[in-house]
Design a protein around this motif. Structure first.
Motif, PDB file in Angstrom:
ATOM      1  N   VAL A  12      27.426  10.083 -44.650  1.00  0.00           N
ATOM      2  CA  VAL A  12      28.518   9.159 -44.985  1.00  0.00           C
ATOM      3  C   VAL A  12      29.121   8.422 -43.795  1.00  0.00           C
ATOM      4  O   VAL A  12      29.861   7.468 -43.980  1.00  0.00           O
ATOM      5  N   ALA A  13      28.790   8.853 -42.560  1.00  0.00           N
ATOM      6  CA  ALA A  13      29.448   8.276 -41.383  1.00  0.00           C
ATOM      7  C   ALA A  13      29.259   6.769 -41.276  1.00  0.00           C
ATOM      8  O   ALA A  13      30.202   6.039 -40.953  1.00  0.00           O
ATOM      9  N   THR A  14      28.060   6.278 -41.557  1.00  0.00           N
ATOM     10  CA  THR A  14      27.778   4.854 -41.367  1.00  0.00           C
ATOM     11  C   THR A  14      28.271   3.987 -42.526  1.00  0.00           C
ATOM     12  O   THR A  14      28.128   2.772 -42.487  1.00  0.00           O
ATOM     13  N   THR A  15      28.849   4.593 -43.538  1.00  0.00           N
ATOM     14  CA  THR A  15      29.434   3.827 -44.636  1.00  0.00           C
ATOM     15  C   THR A  15      30.922   3.634 -44.363  1.00  0.00           C
ATOM     16  O   THR A  15      31.472   4.170 -43.411  1.00  0.00           O
ATOM     17  N   ASP A  16      31.578   2.865 -45.225  1.00  0.00           N
ATOM     18  CA  ASP A  16      33.033   2.694 -45.120  1.00  0.00           C
ATOM     19  C   ASP A  16      33.759   3.547 -46.156  1.00  0.00           C
ATOM     20  O   ASP A  16      34.959   3.356 -46.392  1.00  0.00           O
ATOM     21  N   VAL A  65      40.572  -1.421 -42.360  1.00  0.00           N
ATOM     22  CA  VAL A  65      40.685  -0.071 -41.812  1.00  0.00           C
ATOM     23  C   VAL A  65      39.939   0.920 -42.704  1.00  0.00           C
ATOM     24  O   VAL A  65      40.070   0.868 -43.935  1.00  0.00           O
ATOM     25  N   ARG A  66      39.173   1.795 -42.075  1.00  0.00           N
ATOM     26  CA  ARG A  66      38.598   2.909 -42.832  1.00  0.00           C
ATOM     27  C   ARG A  66      39.582   4.074 -42.770  1.00  0.00           C
ATOM     28  O   ARG A  66      40.052   4.443 -41.694  1.00  0.00           O
ATOM     29  N   VAL A  67      39.874   4.654 -43.922  1.00  0.00           N
ATOM     30  CA  VAL A  67      40.852   5.736 -43.979  1.00  0.00           C
ATOM     31  C   VAL A  67      40.144   7.080 -44.145  1.00  0.00           C
ATOM     32  O   VAL A  67      39.352   7.274 -45.062  1.00  0.00           O
ATOM     33  N   ILE A  68      40.440   7.983 -43.216  1.00  0.00           N
ATOM     34  CA  ILE A  68      40.004   9.377 -43.320  1.00  0.00           C
ATOM     35  C   ILE A  68      41.269  10.217 -43.373  1.00  0.00           C
ATOM     36  O   ILE A  68      42.181  10.038 -42.561  1.00  0.00           O
ATOM     37  N   LYS A 102      30.198   8.302 -35.210  1.00  0.00           N
ATOM     38  CA  LYS A 102      28.863   8.027 -35.733  1.00  0.00           C
ATOM     39  C   LYS A 102      28.852   6.797 -36.645  1.00  0.00           C
ATOM     40  O   LYS A 102      27.828   6.470 -37.237  1.00  0.00           O
ATOM     41  N   SER A 103      29.993   6.129 -36.771  1.00  0.00           N
ATOM     42  CA  SER A 103      30.103   4.985 -37.674  1.00  0.00           C
ATOM     43  C   SER A 103      29.883   3.670 -36.931  1.00  0.00           C
ATOM     44  O   SER A 103      29.834   3.624 -35.700  1.00  0.00           O
ATOM     45  N   ASP A 104      29.768   2.585 -37.704  1.00  0.00           N
ATOM     46  CA  ASP A 104      29.646   1.255 -37.108  1.00  0.00           C
ATOM     47  C   ASP A 104      30.976   0.776 -36.534  1.00  0.00           C
ATOM     48  O   ASP A 104      31.038  -0.289 -35.922  1.00  0.00           O
ATOM     49  N   ARG A 129      20.761   5.564 -31.442  1.00  0.00           N
ATOM     50  CA  ARG A 129      20.649   6.925 -30.907  1.00  0.00           C
ATOM     51  C   ARG A 129      21.946   7.340 -30.220  1.00  0.00           C
ATOM     52  O   ARG A 129      22.427   8.455 -30.391  1.00  0.00           O
ATOM     53  N   LEU A 130      22.519   6.424 -29.453  1.00  0.00           N
ATOM     54  CA  LEU A 130      23.772   6.727 -28.750  1.00  0.00           C
ATOM     55  C   LEU A 130      24.900   6.949 -29.732  1.00  0.00           C
ATOM     56  O   LEU A 130      25.775   7.782 -29.531  1.00  0.00           O
ATOM     57  N   LYS A 131      24.869   6.194 -30.822  1.00  0.00           N
ATOM     58  CA  LYS A 131      25.922   6.310 -31.823  1.00  0.00           C
ATOM     59  C   LYS A 131      25.900   7.673 -32.493  1.00  0.00           C
ATOM     60  O   LYS A 131      26.914   8.195 -32.920  1.00  0.00           O
ATOM     61  N   LYS A 132      24.691   8.254 -32.574  1.00  0.00           N
ATOM     62  CA  LYS A 132      24.568   9.564 -33.205  1.00  0.00           C
ATOM     63  C   LYS A 132      25.064  10.684 -32.296  1.00  0.00           C
ATOM     64  O   LYS A 132      25.309  11.794 -32.746  1.00  0.00           O
ATOM     65  N   LYS A 133      25.160  10.386 -31.003  1.00  0.00           N
ATOM     66  CA  LYS A 133      25.681  11.382 -30.075  1.00  0.00           C
ATOM     67  C   LYS A 133      27.200  11.359 -30.108  1.00  0.00           C
ATOM     68  O   LYS A 133      27.808  10.299 -30.075  1.00  0.00           O
ATOM     69  N   VAL A 134      27.794  12.518 -30.162  1.00  0.00           N
ATOM     70  CA  VAL A 134      29.253  12.605 -30.220  1.00  0.00           C
ATOM     71  C   VAL A 134      29.766  13.181 -28.912  1.00  0.00           C
ATOM     72  O   VAL A 134      29.138  14.051 -28.315  1.00  0.00           O
TER      73      VAL A 134
END
Length: 387
Positions: free
Chosen positions: A158-162, A275-278, A185-187, A130-135
């Motif tokens: 898509v946030a919880t994916t890599d 590293v996740r790249v955005i 919102k990601s891991d 729940r906390l992770k979903k809060k920004v």
């Protein structure tokens, strides 16, 4: 109320477990399944907070039940019930994701402590989610228009994916907010998010900035230096305005994406990175590819997920909410009383051509709060916000 499922083929053991749980806590809802197959059917149809599962059962044993359920509902804690000869198997199930095990016949204190701890852990995991979903409010995305809700829905998916994400849209639309939402919102949210503005770094320095350098790699390289990819290890790197990156730097970024490794400028040593790249750009990368200014293979690596952030002119219905948000923010920052905007003032601002998008609107709201009357009127807008 916590809902507990007991999967056990021995009716006598089921009765003992139900009796212990019901006498201990009247808030437990306890249900039973006499074998693994019926247990899985119940788990598919309903939600449970905890499963007590025997290891040796006909039709499907407890190990198979655990494997099957972890694929469909991995968040449910399992406590395995083991006979004297099943202890080694019970320990192995913990490696597979079981929370703990209890032996037959069940010891009252051991059972109750294990159940309480397993339920507490599940509650903690859910709270973390729940906390992770809060920004952070600093990166709040304001708006309820269809176009901005589509962006929010995409982020949730898509946030919880890599998966790598390419964010497009005009300047000032809030592409960096989307990037921060994706990270928070990601891991990877507990790890760093490193931002790189590719347009602000000279082309001759971009490779050193991204990948680091070793001492003597070039004239001003007086010592070894780690780059942004290393700094973001375990987290996220946000490559803003990637359309302005040099072709040589693009080639190195492509290698980092393909092999999960980089090398510092002046070194042949490979460094593994996770590293996740955005990435984000205000350019049409397809046109840049046609001009030979952007690598097509890099584009396809980056654009696994495409998120297009709409221009403010395409979401005018969000302008009243944005005005209220910025008015409160400016008042807080300046330690002044929040000013109200009249309906006519808001309507006039909705009609403007916002070529600078959200960034321009924010500046105009600040100007009106500083220069306008106690209640910002249509006349104030015409006087202080005219193009």
């Amino acid at each position: 109320m916590s809902k507990i499922l007991i999967i056990e083929d021995e009716a006598a053991i089921r009765r003992v477990l139900v009796k212990i749980l019901n006498e201990e806590n009247g808030d437990y809802i306890v249900e039973e399944a006499e074998d693994g197959l019926s247990g899985i059917e119940k788990l598919k149809k309903d939600d449970y907070d905890l499963v007590l599962c025997d290891i040796k059962m006909p039709k499907m044993d407890g190990v198979e039940v655990l494997e099957a359920v972890k694929k469909i509902k991995p968040e449910i804690p399992f406590v395995m019930i083991s006979g004297h000869g099943d202890l080694e198997t019970a320990v192995n199930t913990m490696k597979m994701g079981a929370y703990d095990y209890i032996s037959k016949p069940p010891d009252l204190n051991r059972l109750l402590n294990t159940v309480r701890n397993a339920l507490d852990k599940k509650e903690l995991v859910q709270e973390n989610k729940r906390l992770k979903k809060k920004v952070s409010k600093h990166f709040e995305m304001i708006g309820e228009s269809e176009s901005i809700n589509l962006v929010k829905e995409m982020i949730e998916k898509v946030a919880t994916t890599d998966a790598r994400v390419l964010i497009t849209g005009p300047n000032g639309t809030g592409k960096e907010l989307v990037a921060h939402w994706l990270h928070q919102k990601s891991d990877r949210s507990k790890k760093p998010m490193i931002e790189v503005n590719c347009a602000a770094i000279p082309s001759e320095l971009i490779e050193s900035e991204l990948f680091g350098h070793v001492k003597g790699a070039f004239t001003s390289a007086v010592k070894d230096r780690a780059g942004k990819f290393e700094a973001a290890n375990g987290g996220t790197i946000f490559l803003d305005e990637i359309g302005d990156m040099s072709l040589s730097a693009q080639a190195k970024v492509l290698r980092a994406l393909q092999e999960n490794k980089i090398s510092r400028v002046g070194s042949d040593k490979d460094i593994k990175v996770d590293v996740r790249v955005i990435a984000a750009t205000n350019k049409d990368l397809q046109k840049e590819i046609e001009k030979g200014k952007f690598r097509e293979d890099l584009y396809h690596r980056l654009a696994v997920i495409l998120i297009k952030v709409p221009a403010l002119n395409d979401r005018r219905e969000d302008i009243p909410l944005l005005i209220k948000h910025f008015a409160a923010k400016v008042a807080s920052e300046q330690g002044t009383i929040e000013k109200e905007f009249t309906d006519n003032a808001i309507k006039l601002l909705q009609e403007y051509d916002w070529t600078g998008n959200i960034r321009e609107l924010r500046n105009v709201v600040e100007r009106l709060i500083i220069l306008g009357n106690k209640e910002v009127s249509e006349a104030d807008v015409k006087l202080f916000a005219s193009k």
